[in-house]
Scaffold this active site. Structure first.
Site, short mmCIF file in Angstrom:
data_model
loop_
_atom_site.label_atom_id
_atom_site.label_comp_id
_atom_site.label_asym_id
_atom_site.label_seq_id
_atom_site.Cartn_x
_atom_site.Cartn_y
_atom_site.Cartn_z
N HIS A 85 27.01 -1.72 -34.38
CA HIS A 85 26.25 -1.01 -33.34
C HIS A 85 24.76 -1.31 -33.34
CE1 HIS A 85 29.44 1.79 -31.99
NE2 HIS A 85 29.88 1.63 -33.23
N LYS A 138 16.62 10.10 -24.97
CA LYS A 138 17.27 9.31 -26.03
C LYS A 138 16.51 9.57 -27.31
CE LYS A 138 16.36 5.55 -23.48
NZ LYS A 138 17.60 4.85 -23.41
N ARG A 139 17.02 9.11 -28.45
CA ARG A 139 16.27 9.28 -29.70
C ARG A 139 14.90 8.63 -29.58
NH1 ARG A 139 18.95 11.55 -34.29
NH2 ARG A 139 17.13 10.86 -35.48
N LYS A 190 12.59 1.74 -28.50
CA LYS A 190 13.00 2.28 -27.20
C LYS A 190 11.79 2.46 -26.27
CE LYS A 190 17.02 4.74 -29.14
NZ LYS A 190 18.21 4.19 -28.48
N THR A 248 24.08 3.96 -23.75
CA THR A 248 25.17 4.60 -23.01
C THR A 248 24.60 5.63 -22.03
OG1 THR A 248 25.43 5.99 -24.97
CG2 THR A 248 27.08 4.27 -24.62
N LYS A 277 25.44 6.90 -17.92
CA LYS A 277 25.57 8.27 -17.42
C LYS A 277 24.65 8.48 -16.22
CE LYS A 277 26.59 9.43 -22.16
NZ LYS A 277 26.02 9.84 -23.47
C1 26V Z 1 22.63 3.84 -38.78
C2 26V Z 1 22.21 4.29 -39.98
C3 26V Z 1 21.61 3.34 -40.89
C4 26V Z 1 21.64 3.81 -42.29
C5 26V Z 1 21.16 5.20 -42.40
C6 26V Z 1 21.92 6.17 -41.56
C7 26V Z 1 22.36 5.63 -40.28
C8 26V Z 1 22.95 6.48 -39.36
C9 26V Z 1 23.38 6.01 -38.16
C10 26V Z 1 23.22 4.69 -37.87
C11 26V Z 1 23.71 4.22 -36.58
C12 26V Z 1 22.69 3.50 -35.82
C13 26V Z 1 23.35 2.67 -34.85
C14 26V Z 1 23.46 3.28 -33.49
O1 26V Z 1 23.48 4.47 -33.26
N1 26V Z 1 23.52 2.40 -32.56
C15 26V Z 1 23.64 2.73 -31.18
O2 26V Z 1 25.01 2.67 -30.86
C16 26V Z 1 25.24 2.98 -29.49
C17 26V Z 1 26.73 3.00 -29.30
O3 26V Z 1 27.25 1.74 -29.51
C18 26V Z 1 24.54 1.97 -28.62
O4 26V Z 1 24.74 2.33 -27.28
C19 26V Z 1 23.05 1.94 -28.92
O5 26V Z 1 22.41 0.92 -28.18
C20 26V Z 1 22.84 1.71 -30.40
O6 26V Z 1 21.47 1.84 -30.73
#
Ligand code: 26V
Length: 801
Positions: free
Chosen positions: A346, A534-535, A540, A642, A646
């Site tokens: 992701h 968004k976050r 971003k 995403t 929406k």
């Molecule tokens: C990453 C990490 C890294 C280590 C520490 C904890 C932690 C927790 C969550 C994440 C996930 C980050 C990745 C993420 O949310 N990506 C997003 O995924 C969406 C669904 O595929 C996508 O639409 C977004 O563009 C993307 O940033």
């Protein structure tokens, strides 16, 4: 009890009395919510049992979607919608003098996720059930979801979230299906039947207790399962202080980690990851064994999908069970494991790629570590055969290197499919971030462009638009969103456009009212609602949006004849608690809002609203009201996005870079129906590779930029001393990593096109209609069909209504 209003009303009153021992007159909205929730859950349970039985009896493959996050939001409304009993309930309640939306407000959001990745998992569950696919979620029942956000003097303050305070009507605790999980301890070897074997001994056991939640499909009998695990003390002796042990145990499922970029390497997070994996695989295998006995054909009947690398320990955990408990050979165990696991990436942000120091990993999970070592050794030996003498290639691909376990490498090596989440993201994975792996295993890589459930984000969130579409083209699109294309011809129908205008107006008024109640600020429903939710992340580029607003403000102050259509800029964003830069941007937006909203010279032509505590339920009021969708990440950085989908589905027009799924939005709706600007991903990546960007040049050559940057540090924002200096410095001293200054002019230009387009009301509405008509591709039903056909090999197996 839901077959007609009368039956519903009688059942509701009976249930209320039996649950609370109160008369209707004495009852509160919370009583009403719990009464209704319990009735709905009971109603679901017959189909839930039937689906479970069908799954047990049938020989079809099952998919388990393992995710450290499920950002579900509220479930009452979406369950009623999917069950098709929304109207009976709303009308029945009305006759009792109750307002459904007030009851719905009682439900706490299940906020068990940070953002995109967690919400995607929730949309996927909805699509799996709605498509009658046997796919189930496995996650963690965090006691506290993502923190609640408050603003104090414009600064973000985090409060612990409390979604379980009043109980959760949707869950069923199943203590008899608990699983024991071991941490610490050591590995013992012994000889059995002349073979060396291993076991994990003297560990510290904890109990994982499942809480099951039904996942109701839309207009179908299918009810799948979301199993969330809670950590509890195990009934075994421990040499630790008993209170300490209890605290340590419960800590495992206490909090969701609120960071979605920085891999902090905290041991508790690794514990959470193994906890999720060991509990889920333990229960999957238990039910598989009950039915099939041997695990020889496991991979033919089960796929375990890992949502990012967080559950990647599924690979060594499955190996452990096959080796240590099933006595399989390494080769056989590997054959099964590597054909069971599929993986979605992701993000390509390097700071988010998980790498665990071996000195944390090994003591916590000694047997798992041993297995990872052997996976790595065998993998490197295979590479050596394939690429003899190419040391540095092998070093770059190794799973274990320089004292770190590289989780993404483990994921690619141990799974049969690796996918990105939008075309461009998958290409960047193949050609850059994971190039060596793509060269070695080209067939594993594939793209699955994200999607969103149109049931929550259109049918539920925007009933006004839903009715208009239904009145215009019927209801076939609700099951097959590509049929939204039938709206294309109505993009030139002025009666339709008139109604579309009415719908948007109504939704803007609803949001405006909510904003007035929440903030006291009155906004103009005739202004352009320009939204970025968004976050908060540097990539971003909320900052670019801020600079545009500051520029407009400056122009309006300097030139009384400067003419713009009034705009309301709406933000929603949480910053990770330790992400100081992001928190400064939050303060900056709030300071700007104070300045702009209170300046009489602006005369209401600009308003800035920063909504506190952005979350799923608030989002459901925001997307339908938006005119402009801000998707302005530095190209190459946003894997998909995403929210962009929406907005589109609700008729907002995108202003965006050619990044993530924006590119596919452009392919679907046409460049003429959106506002594209800025560097391309290729240009950005070339700058990163070859240099050549000097942000100071843009500062020196563009007066507008100069003015805005000066205002960050010259007292323009009087309540902050030097607080915005780090922002200023990141742009000039640190050469503006995210190309905010480089893209500024092109963004302003695109915003001018937005302004001009909006002034031609018919033209705008036509574009809006086109966006809705071409949004069908972005239903997560399409995405899940692709996963099912191209990765999982699943067939819809259940009876349809
Ligand atoms: C990453 C990490 C890294 C280590 C520490 C904890 C932690 C927790 C969550 C994440 C996930 C980050 C990745 C993420 O949310 N990506 C997003 O995924 C969406 C669904 O595929 C996508 O639409 C977004 O563009 C993307 O940033």
């Amino acid at each position: 009890m839901f077959s007609n209003k009368e039956k519903f009303k009688a059942a509701f009153l009976r249930k209320l009395e039996s649950m609370y021992g109160k008369s209707f007159q004495e009852s509160t909205p919370r009583d009403h919510y719990h009464t209704l929730g319990n009735m709905v859950r009971e109603y679901i349970s017959a189909n839930w049992i039937a689906t479970n039985e069908r799954n047990r009896a049938a020989d079809e493959k099952q998919v388990y979607y393992l995710s450290i996050e499920f950002l579900l939001g509220r479930l009452l409304g979406s369950n009623l919608l999917n069950l098709g009993i929304q109207e009976v309930v709303e009308e029945g309640l009305k006759e009792l003098g109750l307002d459904f939306s007030a009851i719905e407000e009682i439900e706490a959001d299940a906020g068990l996720g940070n953002g995109g990745l967690g919400r995607l998992a929730a949309c996927f569950l909805d699509s799996l059930a709605s498509l009658d696919l046997p796919g189930h979620g496995c996650g963690i029942r965090y006691k506290h979801g993502l923190f609640d956000q408050k603003f104090v003097d414009g600064y973000q303050v985090e409060l612990p979230e409390q979604w379980l305070r009043h109980g959760n009507v949707w869950e069923v605790r199943k203590p008899d299906q608990a699983v024991e999980i071991n941490f610490w301890g050591k590995v013992e070897s012994y000889i059995e039947d002349g073979k060396e074997k291993f076991r994990h001994a003297k560990g510290e056991a904890i109990t994982a207790v499942p809480y099951d939640m039904p996942v109701v499909g839309y207009q179908t009998d299918t009810v799948n399962m979301l199993r969330l695990w809670s950590a509890e003390p195990a009934p075994f002796p421990t040499n630790k202080d008993i209170m300490q042990y209890k605290r340590d145990t419960e800590a495992v499922s206490e909090f969701l980690y609120p960071d979605d970029t920085h891999d902090e390497g905290k041991i508790l997070r690794l514990k959470q990851q193994y906890f999720l994996v060991a509990a889920s695989i333990g229960s999957i295998i238990r039910s598989y064994r009950k039915k099939n006995g041997s695990l020889i054909d496991f991979h033919k009947k089960v796929t375990i999908h890992i949502n990012d690398t967080h559950p990647v320990l599924a690979i060594p955990e499955l190996m452990r069970i096959l080796l240590d408990e099933e006595n399989m050979s390494w080769e056989q165990a590997w054959e099964i494991t590597s054909h069971t696991i599929s993986y979605t990436n992701h993000t390509t942000l390097s700071e988010a790629l998980e790498k665990w120091p071996t000195n944390i990993f090994q003591p916590l999970l000694p047997r798992i570590y041993m297995i990872v070592e052997e996976i790595n050794e065998r993998f490197c030996a295979d590479l050596w055969k394939k690429y003899p003498g190419q040391w540095s290639r092998i070093e770059d691909m190794a799973i274990l290197a320089h004292g770190l376990v590289k989780m993404a490498h483990l994921a690619v090596v141990g799974s049969f499919s690796v996918n990105g989440v939008a075309k461009i993201h998958t290409e960047i994975l193949k050609n850059r971030e994971m190039r060596l792996f793509y060269e070695a295993f080209p067939d594993k890589f594939n793209n699955k462009t994200n999607g969103i459930t149109h049931r929550r984000w259109l049918l539920k969130a925007n009933p006004q638009l839903t009715s208009l579409i239904q009145d215009t083209i019927g209801h076939g699109w609700m099951k097959d969103t590509t049929q939204l294309r039938q709206l294309d011809v109505y993009a030139n129908d002025s009666a339709f456009l008139e109604k579309l205008d009415q719908v948007k107006r109504e939704r803007k008024q609803i949001l405006g009212e909510r904003i007035r109640k929440q903030t006291g600020i009155v906004i103009d429903s005739d202004s352009i609602f320009d939204v970025q939710v968004k976050r908060l992340h540097a990539y971003k580029r909320q900052l670019l949006n801020v600079f545009h607003i500051m520029y407009l403000y400056n122009r309006l102050k300097e030139d009384s004849s400067f003419d713009i259509h009034p705009r309301t800029f709406i933000f929603g964003a949480k910053a990770s608690p330790g992400y100081y830069y992001a928190k400064r941007v939050i303060k900056l937006i709030n300071s700007l809002a104070d300045k702009v909203n209170n300046d009489p010279a602006i005369n209401g032509r600009l308003k800035v609203i920063f909504l506190e505590n952005y979350r799923v339920s608030l989002a459901e009021d925001i997307f339908p009201a938006a005119d402009v969708s801000e998707q302005i990440s530095t190209a190459s950085k946003e894997a998909s996005g995403t929210g962009n989908m929406k907005f589109m589905m609700n008729g907002a027009l995108t202003i965006g870079t050619l990044d993530g799924a924006n590119i596919e939005i452009k392919e679907e709706v046409g460049e003429e129906n959106m506002f594209i600007f800025g560097l391309t991903a290729e240009q950005v990546l070339n700058y990163y590779q070859n240099g050549g960007y000097r942000s100071s040049e843009y500062y020196h050559h563009d007066k507008r930029i100069q003015q805005v940057l000066e205002q960050l540090i010259n007292g323009f924002f009087p309540d902050v001393d030097d607080h915005f200096e780090p922002i200023h410095d990141s742009l000039l001293m640190q050469n503006d990593e995210y190309f905010v200054l480089k893209d500024f002019a092109s963004y302003i230009d695109a915003q001018e096109r937005v302004d001009a387009a909006y002034r031609n009301r018919n033209h705008w509405l036509r574009m809006s209609a086109k966006n809705i008509a071409h949004s069908g591709f972005f239903s997560s039903d399409r995405t899940i069909r692709q996963y099912a056909n191209e990765i999982w090999g699943l067939e819809p197996s259940y009876s349809k209504r």
